[in-house]
Design a protein around this motif. Sequence first.
Motif, PDB file in Angstrom:
ATOM      1  N   GLY A   2       0.847  -1.187   0.000  1.00 58.12           N
ATOM      2  CA  GLY A   2       0.000   0.000   0.000  1.00 58.12           C
ATOM      3  C   GLY A   2       0.880   1.233   0.000  1.00 58.12           C
ATOM      4  N   SER A   3       0.324   2.368   0.401  1.00 61.52           N
ATOM      5  CA  SER A   3       1.043   3.625   0.351  1.00 61.52           C
ATOM      6  C   SER A   3       2.169   3.645   1.370  1.00 61.52           C
ATOM      7  CB  SER A   3       0.079   4.780   0.615  1.00 61.52           C
ATOM      8  OG  SER A   3      -0.540   4.629   1.857  1.00 61.52           O
ATOM      9  N   ALA A   4       3.192   4.460   1.076  1.00 65.49           N
ATOM     10  CA  ALA A   4       4.338   4.570   1.977  1.00 65.49           C
ATOM     11  C   ALA A   4       3.910   5.213   3.281  1.00 65.49           C
ATOM     12  CB  ALA A   4       5.424   5.399   1.302  1.00 65.49           C
ATOM     13  N   PRO A   5       4.596   4.872   4.391  1.00 64.04           N
ATOM     14  CA  PRO A   5       4.211   5.429   5.683  1.00 64.04           C
ATOM     15  C   PRO A   5       4.524   6.909   5.773  1.00 64.04           C
ATOM     16  CG  PRO A   5       6.240   4.185   5.897  1.00 64.04           C
ATOM     17  CD  PRO A   5       5.738   3.948   4.506  1.00 64.04           C
ATOM     18  N   THR A   6       3.686   7.631   6.510  1.00 65.61           N
ATOM     19  CA  THR A   6       3.983   9.019   6.826  1.00 65.61           C
ATOM     20  C   THR A   6       4.579   9.050   8.225  1.00 65.61           C
ATOM     21  OG1 THR A   6       1.791   9.372   7.750  1.00 65.61           O
ATOM     22  CG2 THR A   6       2.069   9.821   5.417  1.00 65.61           C
ATOM     23  N   THR A   7       5.392  10.074   8.487  1.00 66.04           N
ATOM     24  CA  THR A   7       6.059  10.177   9.782  1.00 66.04           C
ATOM     25  C   THR A   7       5.738  11.513  10.414  1.00 66.04           C
ATOM     26  OG1 THR A   7       7.863   8.792   8.995  1.00 66.04           O
ATOM     27  CG2 THR A   7       8.287  10.083  10.960  1.00 66.04           C
ATOM     28  N   SER A   8       5.357  11.473  11.703  1.00 67.23           N
ATOM     29  CA  SER A   8       5.020  12.690  12.433  1.00 67.23           C
ATOM     30  C   SER A   8       6.063  12.929  13.514  1.00 67.23           C
ATOM     31  CB  SER A   8       3.629  12.542  13.068  1.00 67.23           C
ATOM     32  OG  SER A   8       3.342  13.633  13.899  1.00 67.23           O
ATOM     33  N   THR A   9       6.690  14.154  13.506  1.00 73.64           N
ATOM     34  CA  THR A   9       7.719  14.438  14.506  1.00 73.64           C
ATOM     35  C   THR A   9       7.669  15.852  15.069  1.00 73.64           C
ATOM     36  OG1 THR A   9       9.244  15.033  12.727  1.00 73.64           O
ATOM     37  CG2 THR A   9       9.382  12.787  13.548  1.00 73.64           C
ATOM     38  N   ALA A  10       6.744  16.724  14.644  1.00 71.07           N
ATOM     39  CA  ALA A  10       6.722  18.122  15.088  1.00 71.07           C
ATOM     40  C   ALA A  10       6.156  18.257  16.492  1.00 71.07           C
ATOM     41  CB  ALA A  10       5.916  18.965  14.104  1.00 71.07           C
ATOM     42  N   ALA A  11       6.031  19.517  16.982  1.00 68.99           N
ATOM     43  CA  ALA A  11       5.580  19.757  18.357  1.00 68.99           C
ATOM     44  C   ALA A  11       4.125  19.369  18.547  1.00 68.99           C
ATOM     45  CB  ALA A  11       5.761  21.220  18.704  1.00 68.99           C
ATOM     46  N   ALA A  12       3.808  18.781  19.714  1.00 67.55           N
ATOM     47  CA  ALA A  12       2.453  18.315  19.992  1.00 67.55           C
ATOM     48  C   ALA A  12       1.533  19.486  20.269  1.00 67.55           C
ATOM     49  CB  ALA A  12       2.469  17.382  21.195  1.00 67.55           C
ATOM     50  N   PRO A  13       0.309  19.528  19.690  1.00 67.46           N
ATOM     51  CA  PRO A  13      -0.618  20.610  19.933  1.00 67.46           C
ATOM     52  C   PRO A  13      -1.271  20.471  21.286  1.00 67.46           C
ATOM     53  CG  PRO A  13      -1.642  18.966  18.548  1.00 67.46           C
ATOM     54  CD  PRO A  13      -0.225  18.510  18.794  1.00 67.46           C
ATOM     55  N   ARG A  90      -2.476  14.588  17.232  1.00 66.25           N
ATOM     56  CA  ARG A  90      -2.454  14.176  18.629  1.00 66.25           C
ATOM     57  C   ARG A  90      -1.066  13.704  19.061  1.00 66.25           C
ATOM     58  NH1 ARG A  90      -7.068  10.464  21.572  1.00 66.25           N
ATOM     59  NH2 ARG A  90      -6.522  11.067  23.709  1.00 66.25           N
ATOM     60  N   CYS A  91      -0.339  13.090  18.150  1.00 67.52           N
ATOM     61  CA  CYS A  91       0.945  12.471  18.513  1.00 67.52           C
ATOM     62  C   CYS A  91       2.152  13.261  18.041  1.00 67.52           C
ATOM     63  CB  CYS A  91       1.009  11.062  17.927  1.00 67.52           C
ATOM     64  SG  CYS A  91      -0.238   9.943  18.584  1.00 67.52           S
ATOM     65  N   ARG A  92       1.936  14.392  17.382  1.00 70.03           N
ATOM     66  CA  ARG A  92       3.056  15.144  16.820  1.00 70.03           C
ATOM     67  C   ARG A  92       4.035  15.572  17.912  1.00 70.03           C
ATOM     68  NH1 ARG A  92       0.308  18.593  13.702  1.00 70.03           N
ATOM     69  NH2 ARG A  92       0.512  17.214  11.894  1.00 70.03           N
ATOM     70  N   GLY A  93       5.303  15.300  17.688  1.00 70.86           N
ATOM     71  CA  GLY A  93       6.341  15.710  18.609  1.00 70.86           C
ATOM     72  C   GLY A  93       6.595  14.758  19.758  1.00 70.86           C
ATOM     73  N   VAL A  94       5.750  13.768  19.925  1.00 75.86           N
ATOM     74  CA  VAL A  94       5.903  12.828  21.043  1.00 75.86           C
ATOM     75  C   VAL A  94       6.985  11.799  20.736  1.00 75.86           C
ATOM     76  CG1 VAL A  94       4.720  11.127  22.472  1.00 75.86           C
ATOM     77  CG2 VAL A  94       3.519  13.184  21.723  1.00 75.86           C
ATOM     78  N   GLY A  95       7.106  11.454  19.468  1.00 78.39           N
ATOM     79  CA  GLY A  95       8.086  10.463  19.042  1.00 78.39           C
ATOM     80  C   GLY A  95       7.950  10.255  17.551  1.00 78.39           C
ATOM     81  N   GLU A  96       8.569   9.222  17.044  1.00 77.73           N
ATOM     82  CA  GLU A  96       8.486   8.925  15.613  1.00 77.73           C
ATOM     83  C   GLU A  96       7.316   7.978  15.361  1.00 77.73           C
ATOM     84  OE1 GLU A  96      11.042   6.899  11.954  1.00 77.73           O
ATOM     85  OE2 GLU A  96      11.981   7.181  13.932  1.00 77.73           O
ATOM     86  N   LEU A  97       6.283   8.523  14.749  1.00 74.02           N
ATOM     87  CA  LEU A  97       5.087   7.740  14.444  1.00 74.02           C
ATOM     88  C   LEU A  97       5.054   7.466  12.948  1.00 74.02           C
ATOM     89  CD1 LEU A  97       2.368   6.561  15.508  1.00 74.02           C
ATOM     90  CD2 LEU A  97       1.333   8.752  14.852  1.00 74.02           C
ATOM     91  N   ARG A  98       5.130   6.200  12.571  1.00 72.72           N
ATOM     92  CA  ARG A  98       5.060   5.814  11.158  1.00 72.72           C
ATOM     93  C   ARG A  98       3.668   5.258  10.887  1.00 72.72           C
ATOM     94  NH1 ARG A  98       9.623   2.705   8.345  1.00 72.72           N
ATOM     95  NH2 ARG A  98       8.753   0.938   9.505  1.00 72.72           N
ATOM     96  N   ILE A  99       2.925   5.950  10.033  1.00 76.53           N
ATOM     97  CA  ILE A  99       1.536   5.582   9.747  1.00 76.53           C
ATOM     98  C   ILE A  99       1.469   4.883   8.402  1.00 76.53           C
ATOM     99  CG2 ILE A  99      -0.815   6.434   9.433  1.00 76.53           C
ATOM    100  CD1 ILE A  99      -0.035   8.879  11.125  1.00 76.53           C
TER     101      ILE A  99
END
Length: 278
Positions: A2-13, A90-99
């Motif tokens: 399927g589609s490549a994973p996206t990664t979230s790493t910025a500051a948490a709102p 919700r998870c931005r900036g908390v760690g490396e989230l690969r979706i």
Amino acid sequence: MGSAPTTSTAAAPEGPHLEHLPRKRFGQHFLHDPGVLHRLVEAIAPRPDAPPMVEIGPGLGALTLPLLQRLGRLDVVELDRDVIPRLEDRCRGVGELRIHALDALELDLASLGHPGPLRVVGNLPYNISTPLIFHLLGQAGHIRDMHFLLQKEVVDRLTARPGTGAYGRLGVMVQYRCRAEALFPVGPGAFRPPPKVDSAVVRLTPFDRPPHEAQDEALLARLVRQAFTQRRKTLRNALKGLASAEQLEAAGIEPVRRPETVSVEEFVTLANRLTAAC
């Protein structure tokens, strides 16, 4: 996959995440009870030094966030693309989230790129829980353990012992490959919207090698499937065309017994005798 994973790493709102209406077609019931979440996380016991973890069906991230806080990195598999931006927020900036935006029934654990076995967790949609578990069992060599929040009826079947009404094909095939433990019940009020059934948490730990090993696992699966397709019949009749009364007796199983009385070990013994006879 399927589609490549996206990664979230910025500051948490800060502040509440955007509302999302649960979708019936995805079987969505979002876990929100803090006490249940805490107990579930403690049961999973996430540690950065443990094998990598993948969460199936993260939804709005109620479980994802505390897992990511403890692990620092997490892979998640989510089919509903509408919740992904909210999950990222919700998870931005908390760690490396690969979706990974794909159907979990198409998930290939090896393609996630982690060496060694993975830990798998999730609040599984009830409408796909059984086929998903069978799908994952086919990849048991890539799994260290699994923790799932499921419909209680399914957990009862996964952990059922011979001679009980809940014992059937699912229990036999799961217990052939895994140690299955029911951990604790969860009431409908822990979810939004509340389901019409009770839930429970189960731990499945694949064996390095099954304690009773089938020489032909495909034959074992066929044998168990046919037996429980006609579970009200005696084994002599339920397994007609696959195992004779003489072969049942040679395996130490009385032909007049019913399928729900036959242990995993006995099914394996019978399957191995059938394999040897071929």
